[in-house]
Design an enzyme around this catalytic site. Structure first.
Site, short mmCIF file in Angstrom:
data_model
loop_
_atom_site.label_atom_id
_atom_site.label_comp_id
_atom_site.label_asym_id
_atom_site.label_seq_id
_atom_site.Cartn_x
_atom_site.Cartn_y
_atom_site.Cartn_z
N SER A 63 0.80 -1.23 0.00
CA SER A 63 0.00 0.00 0.00
C SER A 63 0.83 1.28 0.00
CB SER A 63 -0.95 0.01 1.20
OG SER A 63 -1.97 -0.93 1.01
N LYS A 66 0.37 3.35 -2.95
CA LYS A 66 -0.82 4.20 -3.08
C LYS A 66 -0.48 5.69 -2.95
CE LYS A 66 -3.68 0.43 -1.28
NZ LYS A 66 -4.45 -0.10 -0.15
N TYR A 191 -3.78 -2.58 -10.35
CA TYR A 191 -3.63 -2.26 -8.92
C TYR A 191 -2.67 -3.26 -8.24
CZ TYR A 191 -5.09 -2.43 -3.97
OH TYR A 191 -5.10 -2.46 -2.59
N TYR A 243 -4.78 3.54 8.02
CA TYR A 243 -6.13 3.00 8.13
C TYR A 243 -6.74 3.34 9.49
CZ TYR A 243 -3.83 0.83 4.30
OH TYR A 243 -3.08 0.66 3.18
N VAL A 261 1.10 -3.79 3.81
CA VAL A 261 1.08 -5.09 4.50
C VAL A 261 2.35 -5.92 4.26
CG1 VAL A 261 -1.43 -5.36 4.70
CG2 VAL A 261 -0.27 -6.21 2.66
#
Ligand code: DON
Length: 307
Positions: A63, A66, A191, A243, A261
């Site tokens: 992530s 991102k 993605y 998050y 992760v």
């Protein structure tokens, strides 16, 4: 400040902890990574780097990618991007479906999975097809890390594709609300390819520099985004980068950062440096356990925090 000494102290302190967290096993290709590994690097504006531990070992950035796709989407769509994605913390796990249903397919922010999938869709539309979008994402990450070798692991990308049922569900839900333009399979494949990019802590700490320096690479002068866009990305990292543990990360570390992760956390110290820490064992919210502790130690020892 003696950064090498500080990093050495941190590595020693975290090595004494018995709980190293649990590696992400919902992506089978990541399940066998040794949780004992720990690396940390920082890169200053003049290019000087300090590192400790497994800082040359490539890991799956997941992530953290991102941040880079959000950067490109903001660069190309400017504030129009916020017609399809919000910028509020979700308070939910990164792969949650619930909020997306009652908020009519508009993801809360670009860092939860739904938001990042939506950003990837926007980039495919901008570049015309998924192959070109992947190439441009990879090239941007090579530019900001000044590392031509950056690439993705086909094994990890395929493993995610074979087990990405939730991400497929998130994408299909957004598609049902007309908030995705391209083919769902194509979007998810793109993605997963950028999530499966492999880098080490040295490369990632270097790659964060443009965000520490108002959108401009302080080493080679390349202008990537505007000062205002860099400010916004840092704000979204601070509020949404971890998050449902984002508040806790701001509380303990007090710096904009983004986790993945794979166990990496990339952090910005405005006007000073980029930092990356990696340790694959995760806490309950899916953020690196030792990585979070190491960054808290760093903030405490150096007094560096935006607060
Ligand atoms: O979509 C996924 O589940 C992964 N490719 C990325 C998740 C991730 O890194 C969330 N981070 N903490």
């Amino acid at each position: 400040m003696n950064y090498q000494l500080i990093l050495d102290e941190i590595a020693h302190e975290v090595s004494c902890l018995s709980n190293k967290g649990k590696v992400a096993d919902y992506i089978p290709a990541l399940a066998n990574v040794d949780p004992e590994q720990f690396g940390m690097s920082l890169t200053l504006f003049d290019g000087t780097q300090y590192s400790v531990g497994d800082s040359n070992t490539l890991f799956s950035i997941q992530s953290i990618s991102k941040v880079f796709t959000f950067t490109l989407a903001l660069k190309f769509y400017s504030t129009n991007l916020y017609k399809r994605i919000g910028r509020e913390p979700s308070g939910d796990p990164f792969n949650s479906l619930v909020q997306l249903e009652y908020e009519h397919g508009i993801p809360r922010n670009p860092f939860i999975n739904a938001g990042a999938i939506n950003v990837t869709d926007a980039l495919i539309s901008y570049f015309g097809n998924s192959t070109k979008a992947s190439e441009e994402i990879f090239q941007f990450i090579r530019d900001i890390s000044d590392e031509t070798s950056v690439n993705c692991s086909k094994i990890v990308a395929t493993s995610e594709m074979d087990h990405g049922f939730r991400n497929m569900a998130l994408a299909n839900l957004m598609k049902s609300f007309n908030n995705l333009d391209n083919d769902v399979y194509d979007i998810i494949q793109t993605y997963f390819r950028h999530c499966a990019i492999e880098m080490n802590t040295k490369m990632l700490s270097r790659a964060m520099l443009y965000l520490a320096n108002h959108g401009v690479d302080p080493i080679n002068g390349m202008v990537h985004i505007t000062e205002q866009q860099a400010k916004r990305i840092n704000a979204v990292m601070l509020t949404c980068g971890h998050y449902d543990a984002s508040g806790d990360f701001a509380f303990h570390v007090g710096l904009p950062g983004k986790s993945g992760v794979g166990g990496g956390i990339a952090v910005v110290v405005p006007q000073k440096m980029g930092i990356c820490v990696w340790s694959p064992g995760l806490n309950a919210q899916g953020n690196s356990l030792l990585g979070t502790i190491a960054l808290e130690l760093f903030a405490t020892k150096t007094g560096m925090s935006i607060f």
